[in-house]
Design an enzyme around this catalytic site. Structure first.
Site, PDB file in Angstrom:
ATOM      1  N   ASP A 372      -2.594   0.631  -2.193  1.00 49.46           N
ATOM      2  CA  ASP A 372      -1.834   1.889  -2.273  1.00 49.46           C
ATOM      3  C   ASP A 372      -2.271   2.641  -3.535  1.00 49.46           C
ATOM      4  OD1 ASP A 372       0.151   3.803  -1.832  1.00 49.46           O
ATOM      5  OD2 ASP A 372       1.722   2.617  -2.816  1.00 49.46           O
ATOM      6  N   GLU A 375      -5.735   7.056  -4.771  1.00 43.75           N
ATOM      7  CA  GLU A 375      -6.408   8.382  -4.776  1.00 43.75           C
ATOM      8  C   GLU A 375      -7.234   8.579  -6.044  1.00 43.75           C
ATOM      9  OE1 GLU A 375      -3.169   7.827  -4.115  1.00 43.75           O
ATOM     10  OE2 GLU A 375      -3.351   8.016  -1.951  1.00 43.75           O
ATOM     11  N   ASP A 451       2.682   8.689   2.876  1.00 39.16           N
ATOM     12  CA  ASP A 451       4.120   8.934   2.821  1.00 39.16           C
ATOM     13  C   ASP A 451       4.583  10.062   3.728  1.00 39.16           C
ATOM     14  OD1 ASP A 451       4.316   6.880   1.035  1.00 39.16           O
ATOM     15  OD2 ASP A 451       4.191   8.171  -0.724  1.00 39.16           O
TER      16      ASP A 451
HETATM   17  O1  MIG Z   1       4.969   5.923  -5.473  1.00 40.24           O
HETATM   18  O2  MIG Z   1       4.739   0.928  -3.416  1.00 40.24           O
HETATM   19  O3  MIG Z   1       2.719   5.194   0.177  1.00 40.24           O
HETATM   20  O4  MIG Z   1       4.043   3.019   1.282  1.00 40.24           O
HETATM   21  O5  MIG Z   1       6.046   1.786  -0.247  1.00 40.24           O
HETATM   22  C1  MIG Z   1       5.286   5.254  -4.292  1.00 40.24           C
HETATM   23  C2  MIG Z   1       5.777   1.810  -3.125  1.00 40.24           C
HETATM   24  C3  MIG Z   1       4.386   4.078  -4.164  1.00 40.24           C
HETATM   25  C4  MIG Z   1       3.679   4.711  -1.948  1.00 40.24           C
HETATM   26  C5  MIG Z   1       3.250   4.176  -0.625  1.00 40.24           C
HETATM   27  C6  MIG Z   1       4.418   3.509   0.026  1.00 40.24           C
HETATM   28  C7  MIG Z   1       4.925   2.386  -0.849  1.00 40.24           C
HETATM   29  C8  MIG Z   1       5.309   2.933  -2.209  1.00 40.24           C
HETATM   30  N1  MIG Z   1       4.183   3.647  -2.798  1.00 40.24           N
END
Ligand code: MIG
Length: 741
Positions: A372, A375, A451
């Site tokens: 995650d 980016e 998200d």
């Molecule tokens: O700033 O890890 O897209 O699936 O549950 C949020 C917490 C960070 C974004 C991800 C989401 C995940 C969440 N993350």
């Protein structure tokens, strides 16, 4: 004068060189530089030129399928097929602005560009590519935001009898305009770098996609178990909570294969650590879950907490593995762990190190890794990422600014993770799930669309997003079922689950502080329908696995726009709310509350209503009934659909496979079997049967034959729809156990 080179041809004018790389008779590369050598490609391109079959006649380069004419004054290019049809024509090439303008000639639709919000057809729209933590910059996925988590600078131009793709191999921020600014001009440009793009001719869309994945790599065949239902939540906070979900799922008889641990399993959000207070006896917990059929995936973010004596930080600092600011100090951003540093995944040494860090997790029994925030997301800069002038160092020791590497950051991380897992467990196909990606990332990782919100609009918009991702080489995809941010509700979750059955990645996920949305969280009537559909998914596992196998060979998507198979039919060019799940299954989701009927377009030919088995004639719109427990599904006449028995999780020991034949014209199909887990299939350890159906003198002849039998062929139970008289069916098979039921 055009000159021959070892990659194709080159021509220059006023110190601008146009390199024409010949990759195949359908695929050519056009790169404009200031010197005489072919530039390096990005990490996306893996195809190499081996033999160039082309010839030159004055200003015309000819391959078997294309004629390319080059104006040696302006270096503008026109491309024709062998019927003399103009496929692509440059209006203007601006080397300094890194901008290509082309005439919009005949294209009725432009598709692709990976993960974009909005309708499927991009004609009349413009886009920008810069991997972005969407929720970080806007409250909603929405149509006014066009920079999403993933960037794939590849599009397809479409018409009835021709199609092509253009892949702009530039990792800086790129922009595409499909006749928005000027009606008959298409343009693409980049913030930096050079003009370097590939033209892929296909006639058929399917050929364009396979040309593109031939260039950038196919998805590897995934582990079959990861095609099962997956349950996630930000977060299952502790051992008890996770185990409760696991047990409840079994009690409720809702099939499920995969559970996730989101960021709270870590100690202070430090990657590669486990909070042993919340998750005591972690290894034992994982092995318990495994014993009841679960694979556990954990999240790993790229940000490494700045903390003395934290070994990942210390080791990375010591070895100089983190990106630096423009002054040469290690760049410190802010993510979940607070002050954080970012591995420089550009360097293969860093990727190897990162990959190896997964060892302990894998030894603990973890079966997959979820990447995650790659980016990368960053909380302490207005850009929501790390600054553009942050410094990366490549394998030659050369500095690269982040603005060039940004869109590749998640891709490089996925490579590190995939190859790390492979190194640790060479016999298992790795499962990696990423949020940020670029062209080619399908080689290493599945992708979810980040998200979204628990709103109907986001379910609706996920459909064209999936179709465009599929057209961009990305097959193993899905969205958070039920919606991530905000509260879901029973009806939304039910309808979303019905759609999720037909997405290769089928994962229910929701955010902190929202209502829980596991399948049993709303009224019973919803739970019952969700169970029925999760079971339906498990009936389709072999069908889906076969599609994944096909995609691993030629890039064909699982979620296909109608025009993928009905390109001649212009009515299919703008259908956003239904799709083909492989060649034979038409899926028509319900994406609005309270809706119990919908319009469905059935292309030419005959179709069967999956639920009633009623036969319908295509070529027109029909009105489908869709009470809450029905998602309209149609099977193309001639379809040969394998169907599994329902199980609570995927195991490879199923010894019965149903094959449903939907009688149409003559038809043929193959079904592939392997162990679902290892790479043994690459050594030929798989089985494949072929089924052929034809009608002859009032008889239906069905033959099943073995193409290859190096694995295992289950017992086959055949069902035929659309043919009443069982006695007039001739079965021809040998060495396969077959029963007509
Ligand atoms: O700033 O890890 O897209 O699936 O549950 C949020 C917490 C960070 C974004 C991800 C989401 C995940 C969440 N993350």
């Amino acid at each position: 004068m055009i000159r021959k080179t070892n990659y194709g041809y080159v021509v220059d004018k006023n110190n601008v060189f146009l390199h024409i790389g010949i990759y195949s008779s359908n695929v050519i590369r056009l790169a404009y530089t200031n010197d005489n050598s072919l530039p390096n490609s990005t990490f996306a391109v893996i195809k190499e030129i081996n033999n160039i079959e082309a010839s030159l006649d004055g200003n015309k380069i000819m391959t078997e399928n294309l004629d390319i004419t080059i104006d040696d004054v302006t270096l503008k290019v026109s491309i024709f097929n062998k019927e003399g049809v103009l496929l692509s024509k440059d209006r203007n090439i601006d080397i300094n602005m890194i901008n290509v303008e082309k005439e919009i000639l005949w294209e009725q639709g432009f598709y692709g560009l990976g993960e974009k919000y909005g309708w499927m057809n991009h004609k009349g729209s413009k886009f920008s590519n810069w991997n972005t933590d969407v929720l970080g910059v806007t409250p909603l996925h929405n149509a006014t935001v066009d920079e999403y988590h993933t960037s794939i600078p590849f599009y397809i131009g479409l018409d009835r009898d021709k199609a092509y793709g253009i892949y702009f191999d530039n990792s800086f921020r790129t922009k595409f305009d499909f006749g928005r600014e000027v009606e008959d001009i298409l343009s693409f440009s980049a913030e930096d770098g050079i003009i370097d793009y590939y033209f892929i001719y296909g006639e058929k869309v399917s050929n364009v996609i396979s040309g593109f994945t031939d260039l950038t790599g196919n998805m590897p065949l995934p582990r079959k178990e990861f095609l099962g239902f997956q349950q996630c939540r930000w977060s299952y906070e502790n051992r008890e909570e996770l185990i409760e979900v696991a047990h409840k799922m079994r009690e409720e008889n809702i099939p499920c294969d995969v559970l996730y641990l989101d960021i709270d399993y870590m100690k202070d959000y430090k990657v590669f650590t486990i909070d042993s207070k919340k998750f005591s006896e972690f290894k034992e917990m994982i092995s318990h879950l495994k014993s009841i059929g679960y694979k556990v995936v954990v999240i790993i973010d790229p940000g490494v907490k700045v903390e003395k004596n934290y070994w990942v930080y210390e080791e990375g600092m010591e070895k100089d593995y983190f990106v630096k600011d423009s002054k040469g100090d290690v760049y410190i951003g802010e993510v979940w762990p607070g002050d954080s540093v970012f591995p420089d995944f550009l360097r293969s040494e860093v990727r190897k190190w990162w990959g190896a860090l997964h060892k302990e997790l894998i030894m603990d029994g973890i079966e997959g890794i979820w990447n995650d925030m790659n980016e990368p997301a960053n909380f302490n800069d207005d850009s929501k990422t790390i600054p553009k002038d942050t410094i990366h160092i490549d394998d030659n020791g050369d500095k690269k600014e982040h603005k060039e590497i940004h869109n590749l950051y998640g891709f490089y991380e996925a490579e590190a993770t995939y190859n790390g897992l492979l190194e640790i467990q060479p016999e298992k196909r790795p499962f990696v799930l990423t949020r940020a990606a670029f062209a080619g990332t399908q080689r290493y990782s599945a992708l979810w669309t980040g998200d979204n919100h628990s709103i109907w609009e986001h379910m609706e918009s996920s459909i064209p997003m999936f179709m465009n991702l599929g057209l961009s080489g990305y097959t193993f995809i899905g969205a958070d079922v039920g919606g991530f941010a905000g509260d879901s509700n029973g009806e939304l979750l039910t309808r979303w689950t019905q759609l999720g059955v037909f997405t290769p990645l089928f994962r229910n996920h929701s955010a902190k502080d929202t209502l829980h949305q596991e399948p049993w969280c709303f009224e019973r009537k919803y739970t019952d329908i969700i169970r029925k559909y999760t079971e339906l998914r498990y009936r389709f596992i072999s069908y889906l696995y076969n599609l994944m196998r096909e995609s691993s060979l030629n890039g064909s998507p699982v979620i296909r726009p109608l025009f993928y198979h009905y390109q001649q039919d212009e009515k299919t060019y703008n259908i956003n709310d239904q799709f083909l799940f492989g060649k034979d299954i038409m899926v028509c989701p319900i994406v609005k509350p309270g809706m119990t009927k919908r319009m469905v377009y059935l292309p030419e030919g005959e179709w069967y209503d999956y639920w009633t088995k009623e036969k319908l004639v295509g070529g027109e719109y029909i009105i489908a009934d869709a009470p809450l427990d029905i998602i309209p599904i149609y099977i193309k006449a001639g379809g040969i659909i394998p169907e599994d028995e329902v199980s609570q999780f995927i195991s490879n020991s199923n010894d019965i496979l149903y094959i449903n034949i939907y009688k149409g014209e003559e038809s043929k199909s193959k079904i592939y079997f392997d162990d679902g887990t290892t790479f043994n299939y690459k050594e030929g350890l798989y089985s494949e049967i072929e089924i052929a159906v034809e009608e002859e003198d009032n008889h239906l002849n069905i033959s099943l034959s073995i193409d290859k039998d190096n694995y295992r062929i289950p017992k086959i139970k055949l069902r035929v729809f659309g043919w009443e008289d069982k006695n007039s069916i001739n079965l021809d098979f040998s060495e396969i156990e077959v029963e007509l039921i």
